[in-house]
Structures are given as structure tokens and as C-alpha cells.
Design a protein around this motif. Structure first.
Motif, mmCIF file in Angstrom:
data_model
loop_
_atom_site.group_PDB
_atom_site.id
_atom_site.type_symbol
_atom_site.label_atom_id
_atom_site.label_comp_id
_atom_site.label_asym_id
_atom_site.label_seq_id
_atom_site.Cartn_x
_atom_site.Cartn_y
_atom_site.Cartn_z
ATOM 1 N N LEU A 197 0.780 -1.169 -0.233
ATOM 2 C CA LEU A 197 0.023 -0.091 0.051
ATOM 3 C C LEU A 197 0.658 1.048 0.012
ATOM 4 O O LEU A 197 0.447 2.157 -0.673
ATOM 5 C CB LEU A 197 -0.985 -0.151 1.090
ATOM 6 N N PHE A 198 1.939 1.290 0.728
ATOM 7 C CA PHE A 198 2.815 2.493 0.804
ATOM 8 C C PHE A 198 4.108 1.895 0.143
ATOM 9 O O PHE A 198 5.032 1.646 0.784
ATOM 10 C CB PHE A 198 2.940 2.812 2.217
ATOM 11 N N ASN A 199 4.348 1.851 -1.202
ATOM 12 C CA ASN A 199 5.362 1.581 -1.759
ATOM 13 C C ASN A 199 5.999 2.323 -2.793
ATOM 14 O O ASN A 199 6.661 1.942 -3.905
ATOM 15 C CB ASN A 199 4.800 0.463 -2.816
ATOM 16 N N HIS A 200 5.900 3.607 -2.354
ATOM 17 C CA HIS A 200 6.858 4.692 -3.068
ATOM 18 C C HIS A 200 7.840 5.395 -1.986
ATOM 19 O O HIS A 200 7.928 6.519 -1.979
ATOM 20 C CB HIS A 200 5.848 5.675 -3.738
ATOM 21 N N ASP A 201 8.322 4.474 -1.404
ATOM 22 C CA ASP A 201 9.690 4.565 -0.436
ATOM 23 C C ASP A 201 9.202 5.762 0.501
ATOM 24 O O ASP A 201 9.804 6.616 1.133
ATOM 25 C CB ASP A 201 10.605 5.553 -1.301
ATOM 26 N N GLU A 202 7.770 5.888 1.067
ATOM 27 C CA GLU A 202 7.287 6.425 2.004
ATOM 28 C C GLU A 202 7.985 6.352 3.296
ATOM 29 O O GLU A 202 8.259 7.060 4.419
ATOM 30 C CB GLU A 202 5.841 6.029 2.561
ATOM 31 N N VAL A 203 8.582 5.049 3.892
ATOM 32 C CA VAL A 203 9.376 4.930 4.874
ATOM 33 C C VAL A 203 10.904 4.646 4.792
ATOM 34 O O VAL A 203 11.556 4.101 5.486
ATOM 35 C CB VAL A 203 8.662 3.726 5.624
ATOM 36 N N LEU A 204 11.370 4.663 3.630
ATOM 37 C CA LEU A 204 12.931 4.549 3.143
ATOM 38 C C LEU A 204 13.579 5.156 4.098
ATOM 39 O O LEU A 204 13.714 6.299 4.480
ATOM 40 C CB LEU A 204 13.180 5.058 1.770
ATOM 41 N N ASN A 205 14.552 4.481 4.834
ATOM 42 C CA ASN A 205 15.767 4.935 5.559
ATOM 43 C C ASN A 205 15.255 5.801 7.035
ATOM 44 O O ASN A 205 15.736 6.422 7.458
ATOM 45 C CB ASN A 205 16.673 5.825 4.907
ATOM 46 N N THR A 206 13.798 5.131 7.406
ATOM 47 C CA THR A 206 13.085 5.879 8.689
ATOM 48 C C THR A 206 13.460 4.787 9.524
ATOM 49 O O THR A 206 13.590 3.551 9.437
ATOM 50 C CB THR A 206 11.737 6.325 8.479
ATOM 51 N N ALA A 207 12.987 4.920 10.937
ATOM 52 C CA ALA A 207 12.587 4.104 11.854
ATOM 53 C C ALA A 207 10.953 4.050 12.082
ATOM 54 O O ALA A 207 10.451 5.262 12.035
ATOM 55 C CB ALA A 207 13.377 4.515 13.331
ATOM 56 N N ILE A 208 10.398 3.106 12.352
ATOM 57 C CA ILE A 208 8.875 2.847 12.578
ATOM 58 C C ILE A 208 8.467 2.928 13.817
ATOM 59 O O ILE A 208 9.170 1.869 14.553
ATOM 60 C CB ILE A 208 8.337 2.019 11.533
ATOM 61 N N GLU A 209 7.526 3.527 14.344
ATOM 62 C CA GLU A 209 7.049 3.123 15.748
ATOM 63 C C GLU A 209 5.383 2.788 15.301
ATOM 64 O O GLU A 209 4.689 3.397 14.834
ATOM 65 C CB GLU A 209 7.055 4.442 16.562
ATOM 66 N N PHE A 210 5.204 1.545 15.659
ATOM 67 C CA PHE A 210 3.782 0.906 15.930
ATOM 68 C C PHE A 210 2.836 1.437 16.838
ATOM 69 O O PHE A 210 3.540 1.343 18.042
ATOM 70 C CB PHE A 210 3.891 -0.397 15.448
#
Length: 699
Positions: A215-228
Motif C-alpha cells: 500500500l505504501f510502496n513509493h519509499d514512504e518509509v525509506l531509511n526511517t525508523a517506524i513506531e507502531f
């Protein structure tokens, strides 16, 4: 390389400038997210009162560092820098897991040398067959909530399923940690992923992360850290599913994926304590602590968990996030990734209509071969048989997992159905050992990567799915879900409900001053040299045919740099240039020469819209400073487009490190771009000439 004669301001070795003190007072009031708070705990040599934030370069002393089969390569690095002993032998962990099916004399000798090296230095060692390293890190408490643990493997993100900040490093970093206990990290932008609702029956954690990747396949989270986040939704997700989701944030493009620590986490930990009290655990040959008359596990024990429960770490209510994504779990249905890309997402119901025949199925790897996964597959396969012409391979995530599912009868259910067992380890997931995909074959796997050629032939097609879907597909001989085996239709596809909000990055005050260490320049000047391509891979920067020619000099490397991208590059680049690339610069393999060859060509600073994190680490470890300035890249693309692969711009620029900005003169007009501060950790590496020299000077 830096031209140190350009140092234009005095260095304050003792104390800070007034401007920096003003910066500190602002930092003291800074509201932190969870990733920043955990990083704060493991950061060294911070000015008093300073709160770390995204963009900061920090020196970190992680709780633990895992190396696997690549321990041999790290050993060579360790010896080459002159290290004779470990700074802290309790910090590293060795676990052999990648090539465990390889019984060749050469591989067995390699494994024996790693075991001996670990024994000589008192390092915790787990032999081939004990399990996949990431699973061991979780089972044995090396990945513990609210700690920071790293690994020289990209799937260290998995530790975030337990609320541990896990992130990958490269081999040079691992050697540095062995020798000094520390390395560096640039804190990435942090993305909040809020989960809403609850999963429908038959939808799993694997479906969540497959859907997020698609669904989010345009580098929306590239090289980030994610908090759920999302208390009620997260609370409904098991730890095993959290580990699977966090594991595949790697494929989504992130450097970490961290879940909150809640009652589900604590219950899982307390259950581990109960397991450790059983005779089969008490007799294991592992170091133990003694509290009173009782021997307990050194990392997962009641005292430590009680302390964890009484001192939770939670993000500040007004913490900063680069983006905020939401996903309504109640709108999800089973999904499948592929073929050959995690960015391609297919509703299972749509694929079933295609009657897509398969040749191989896999229930292996660190993402989906825990006890819960094997139980789900066994429930689908009970009383059934693998379809003729289909090979179904299984491997438990660890020997502990295998013992558990053997005792429950789930392992024998899979064997009776016709599954082919493999030793606990990575194996076919990483393209090693038995059962790889052959030319033209189609495979469905509960693994985490389906890159073209990763699991065998480049002409094969690989799909990813949950354990239940993989098991059902193995029975049917085509991609389908468990309901299809009884003639029912799989859950109908409904478009998942999502939102995305991009937040503005807090602007650094123009008056802010950044501490500059001795011998690091406060500013450098150079003309911008523009190479427009996005996703420029390391083979384009430094061709693979040179990679294993170890005797090539830097001077020769400079003559072939960018050869596969633009043969004219070497005629256009000049000593002292500030090179600007596109987005996701340096993707692909981890070869260090991609960075060292650019440095040898005369590039003094490399700017891009974004970098592959591995390339960034290799660059800074080899004293090539890299900075992300996406606004500049977009301006250059607008001005020059893609007419020339390499463009001398004539734009004179000054990087003002002490002020955190890049000043560019464009046709007589001056424009300023904000640049993330180059922290003390990165400055030291530049001055020392790279991480290996930094370590040599500290041992």
C-alpha cells in the motif's frame, strides 16, 4: 576528503560556545519519540542536558551485537585494526545460521574457527543447528525491551517486535564494537504507523506487513525508523506476529520497526521465565545468575521484567514524527506479495481466480517459522497431503521451536503430509542449500524476501504469503487459501483503509551553532557536480568485475569509478567537487569500494536526496561525508533534468557545518538549504580518516 586549511573559526575544546548553549537549552525542552528515547540511553559523550533527535550523529554503545556466518569476515577486520581483545565480551553474540547445510571441509573449518575464536575471547556462541541468530537473540533475551541491539544483518529490525530498538550495521562497525564497545548512528526520521481496529479471522501479522509494503510502496518509509502505535489494535496482535511485522519493515525500507511494550509483551516475557524453570531449560549449558537459592536466566528473569513494568518508556505526547500513517486492520484480507517484489501486493482472492500453479513451497526463515506459524500450517495440513509435483520445505526458526512443535505433534503433522525438513537455519531463504527454485518454477514462501534470483534461478517467480496460505497452496498445488481446500471462497477483497500525513520538519534556528571538534573544518567550498539518476546502485558506481580484485590502488579505482553509470564521469570530476546524486543513492550490494572509489576520484562531500543506509555507513566508515539535501536535488533536477548523466553546474557552494546549512550561488543569486548537523561522532571519523583508524587510535 577535507581541505583542513579552510578552518575558519576557533575550536572550543573545553566548554561550548554561547550559541551552542542556546541550542542546548532548546534541545533540553525537545519532546522525544520512543526511538529517540531509547537511543538517548545508549548514546555516549552527549553535552549535559542534550536530548537526541532525528538527524543527529551519535556515538552509541549498543547492548549487544550479533554476527552470524559473517563473523569470519569481522574477525579479519578486527585483526587488521590491531585489536587483541574485546572491550566487553558480554556484548557480542555469535550464531551460525546462514550456510548450515554446507558440510564441505572449507565451511566446517570456517565454523570451527569462529567457535574457537569465540571461546578464546569468552563470547556467547551458538552453533549451527541451534537456530537463526535473530530468533536466538529474542529467545535468549539479548533483544530486550527498551534496549538497543544491533546486528551485521539487515533483519535485526525484528527485535522491535519486543520493543527493542534493533537496527543493522556493517562488518566494520561490528569489529569496532568488539574492540571499543561502540560505533556511530545517525538517528533516522521516525514514522508513526497507527494500527486501528482488529484483524478479521484468518488474517495474520504477515498480511499486515505484506499490505503495508504494497500500500505504501513509493519509499514512504525509506531509511526511517517506524513506531507502531494504536493500543487496542496492537494489543490484539501476538508477539510472534509483532516479530514478523517488525522483521519485514526491512523489506519496507525502514532501519527499525518498534512496537510498544505492553501487557502482551510482559506476559510473553513472564512465560519465558516459566519455561526456563523446566528441567530441559535448567540443564542447558548457559551462564546463569543466582538470586538467593535459585538459579535464573541472566537476561530474562522476574526481577528484570518487574523493573521493566514499573518503569515504562513511552513517547512524549507531542513527540515529532516525520510522517503519520494509519491502517485499519478490520479492512484487511489475506494478501500475497509478488512475483519477485514486496512492493507488488495481490489480494489472495484475486490470485485464486488465476489458478496459478506452484512447484515449491517454503515454511522457513526468521520471519515466519516460529511455533505459532508451524501450528497454523499444521492446522491446514492435518489429514491432507502435499500435491504431486510440489516440494514443501520446512525449517523451524530454532531448535527450541522445533522441540516445542515436536512435542505438540504439529511437526509430525507436516511430515506426514509430505513436508521435507531442513535444519534450523536460513537455507533457501537466502539462496543456500537444498530446494532452490529452478528455471521457470513458481514458489510461494513464508519468508521475507522474494527478490528476483534470491531463492534460486532469476527466471523463477517467487511469492510471499502467510504460513496458512503457503500450507494450503502446497496441498492444492496452486496459490490459494485454507478455505479453498474445502470449496469455500476466500475472504473477498475490500480496499484497505489507509491515511498518510507528512509533517513538516522543524527548522533549525539561524542562530544555532553546532560544536566543531579540533581539526574538523567549520566550512568547505566546492562546485556542485550533478549526477541525476535515482536508485543508482553500487554496480553503477563501482563495477562488479573489479570488486574482488583486492590489489587495485585508490588511484586505479578513481579511473573506473561510475564506469557503468557514465564513462565520461572520470573526465568531468575534479578534486574538491561537492557531488550531488539523486534519491536512494548507493542501493544494491554492500561493496565498500563504491564509497572509496568516489573518495579517490576527488569528491570531498557527497550529497543526495536520500541514500541506501548501507552505502551511507560504508561512506562514513571510510571518511567520505554524505549528506541528504532533497530540496537541492529537486532544484537541480528542475534546472538540468536528465539530459546529461554527469553535469558540471557552475554552482559554487559552501557547506557551513557550524551553522547546519548549505549556501549555493546560482546565477548570481544566493540560496540556503538546511543540512542536518554533522555530529561529533561523524566529525571524529572524518578527522581520523575512517572507522578503522578511529579504532586503532583507541585500543
Amino acid at each position: 576528503m577535507f581541505y583542513l586549511h579552510k578552518l575558519t573559526r576557533p575550536v572550543f575544546r573545553h566548554g561550548l560556545t554561547r550559541e551552542h548553549l542556546r541550542c542546548l537549552s532548546t534541545a533540553t525542552s525537545y519532546s522525544q519519540n520512543l526511538v529517540e528515547k531509547i537511543t538517548q540511553k545508549y548514546s555516549l559523550e552527549l553535552p549535559e542536558g542534550y536530548k537526541v533527535k532525528s538527524g543527529d550523529f551519535v556515538s552509541i554503545q549498543p547492548e549487544h551485537v550479533l554476527t552470524h556466518d559473517n563473523t569470519g569476515a569481522v574477525m579479519s577486520k578486527f585483526k587488521s585494526i590491531g585489536a587483541g581483545k574485546f572491550k566487553n565480551a558480554r556484548q557480542p553474540v555469535f550464531a551460525l545460521d546462514h550456510d548450515v547445510q554446507n558440510k564441505s571441509e572449507k565451511n566446517l573449518a570456517k565454523y570451527a574457527s569462529i567457535e574457537k575464536f569465540g571461546g578464546d575471547h569468552g563470547v556467547d556462541f551458538y552453533p549451527a543447528g541451534r537456530g537463526i541468530g535473530h530468533q536466538i537473540m529474542v529467545e535468549e533475551g539479548y533483544a530486550f525491551p527498551y534496549t538497543m541491539t544491533v546486528a551485521s544483518d539487515s533483519h535485526s529490525n525484528m527485535y522491535g517486535g519486543l520493543g527493542c530498538l534493533g537496527t543493522p550495521i556493517v562488518r566494520t562497525d561490528a569489529a569496532a564494537i568488539w574492540a571499543t564497545g561502540r560505533t556511530w548512528w545517525q538517528i533516522p526520521p521516525v514514522v508513526k504507523v497507527e494500527l486501528l481496529g482488529k484483524l478479521p479471522p484468518g488474517v495474520t501479522g504477515k498480511d499486515i506487513i505484506v499490505s503495508l509494503c504494497g500500500l505504501f510502496n513509493h519509499d514512504e518509509v525509506l531509511n526511517t525508523a517506524i513506531e507502531f502505535t494504536g493500543h487496542e489494535a496492537v494489543k490484539s496482535i501476538s508477539v510472534d506476529d509483532r516479530l514478523a511485522i517488525a522483521n519485514m519493515t526491512t523489506e519496507w525500507g525502514a532501519l527499525a520497526g518498534v512496537f510498544p511494550v505492553d501487557e502482551v509483551t510482559l506476559d510473553w516475557l513472564y512465560n519465558r521465565v516459566e519455561k526456563f524453570r523446566s528441567p530441559s531449560y535448567i540443564n542447558r549449558n548457559i551462564p546463569k545468575l543466582q538470586f538467593g537459592d535459585h538459579f535464573v536466566h541472566p537476561r530474562i528473569n522476574t526481577e528484570r521484567i518487574d523493573q521493566l513494568a514499573s518503569s515504562p518508556i513511552i513517547p512524549d505526547s507531542d513527540a515529532n514524527y516525520a510522517k503519520h500513517l494509519t491502517l485499519d486492520l478490520s479492512t484487511l484480507s489475506p494478501h500475497v506479495s509478488g512475483p519477485n517484489s514486496v512492493k507488488v501486493m495481490n489480494p489472495l482472492s484475486k490470485l485464486e481466480e488465476k489458478n496459478l500453479a506452484i512447484h515449491k513451497a517454503y515454511l522457513v526463515s526468521c520471519v515466519n517459522s516460529r511455533a505459532q506459524d508451524i501450528r497454523q500450517a499444521a492446522a491446514v495440513m492435518k489429514g491432507k497431503k502435499v500435491a504431486p509435483g510440489v516440494e514443501f520445505y520446512i525449517a523451524a526458526a530454532s531448535s527450541e521451536v522445533q522441540k516445542e512443535v515436536e512435542e505438540s505433534g504439529d511437526w509430525s503433522t507436516l511430515l506426514e503430509a509430505g513436508a521435507k525438513p531442513l535444519p534450523s537455519g536460513c537455507g533457501p531463504c537466502v539462496g543456500l542449500g537444498t530446494g532452490l527454485l529452478k528455471d521457470g518454477e513458481v514458489g510461494i514462501s513464508a519468508t521475507n524476501r522474494n527478490f528476483k534470483g534470491r531463492m534460486g534461478s532469476p527466471s523463477a517467480q517467487a511469492y510471499l504469503a502467510s504460513p496458512a496460505v503457503v500450507a494450503a497452496s502446497a496441498i492444492a498445488g496452486k496459490i490459494c487459501g485454507p478455505k479453498s481446500l474445502s470449496g469455500e471462497a476466500s475472504q473477498a477483497h475490500v480496499e484497505p483503509k489507509t491515511t498518510i500525513t507528512v509533517n513538516s520538519t522543524p527548522k533549525r534556528s539561524e542562530s544555532t551553532s553546532i560544536e566543531i571538534i579540533d581539526k574538523f573544518p567549520s566550512s568547505v567550498k566546492g562546485e556542485l557536480l550533478f549526477c541525476h539518476a535515482d536508485n543508482l546502485n553500487t554496480d553503477g558506481i563501482y563495477p562488479g568485475k573489479y570488486t574482488y580484485q583486492d590489489d587495485l590502488t585508490p588511484e586505479y579505482m578513481a579511473t573506473v569509478v561510475m564506469e557503468n553509470y557514465d564513462p565520461a564521469f572520470v573526465q568531468k570530476v575534479r578534486k574538491g567537487d561537492i557531488m550531488v546524486g539523486g534519491f536512494n543513492f548507493g542501493t544494491g550490494s554492500s561493496r565498500e569500494q563504491a564509497a572509496t572509489a568516489l573518495k579517490a576520484s576527488g569528491v570531498q562531500v557527497l550529497i543526495a536526496g536520500s541514500f541506501s543506509e548501507t552505502f551511507k555507513r560504508n561512506s562514513i566508515n571510510n571518511a567520505l561525508l554524505v549528506l541528504e539535501v532533497p530540496e537541492l536535488v529537486n532544484d537541480l533536477k528542475e534546472r538540468y533534468g536528465d539530459q546529461q548523466l554527469t553535469q558540471r553546474t557552475g554552482w559554487d557552494s559552501t557547506l557551513e557545518f557550524d551553522k547546519g546549512k548549505l549556501v549555493v550561488t546560482i546565477d548570481g543569486e544566493v540560496k540556503s538549504y538546511q543540512v542536518s548537523p554533522v555530529g561529533k561522532a561523524a566529525q571524529e571519523l572524518m578527522v581520523e580518516g575512517g572507522l578503522e583508524n578511529w579504532v586503532k587510535h583507541r585500543i
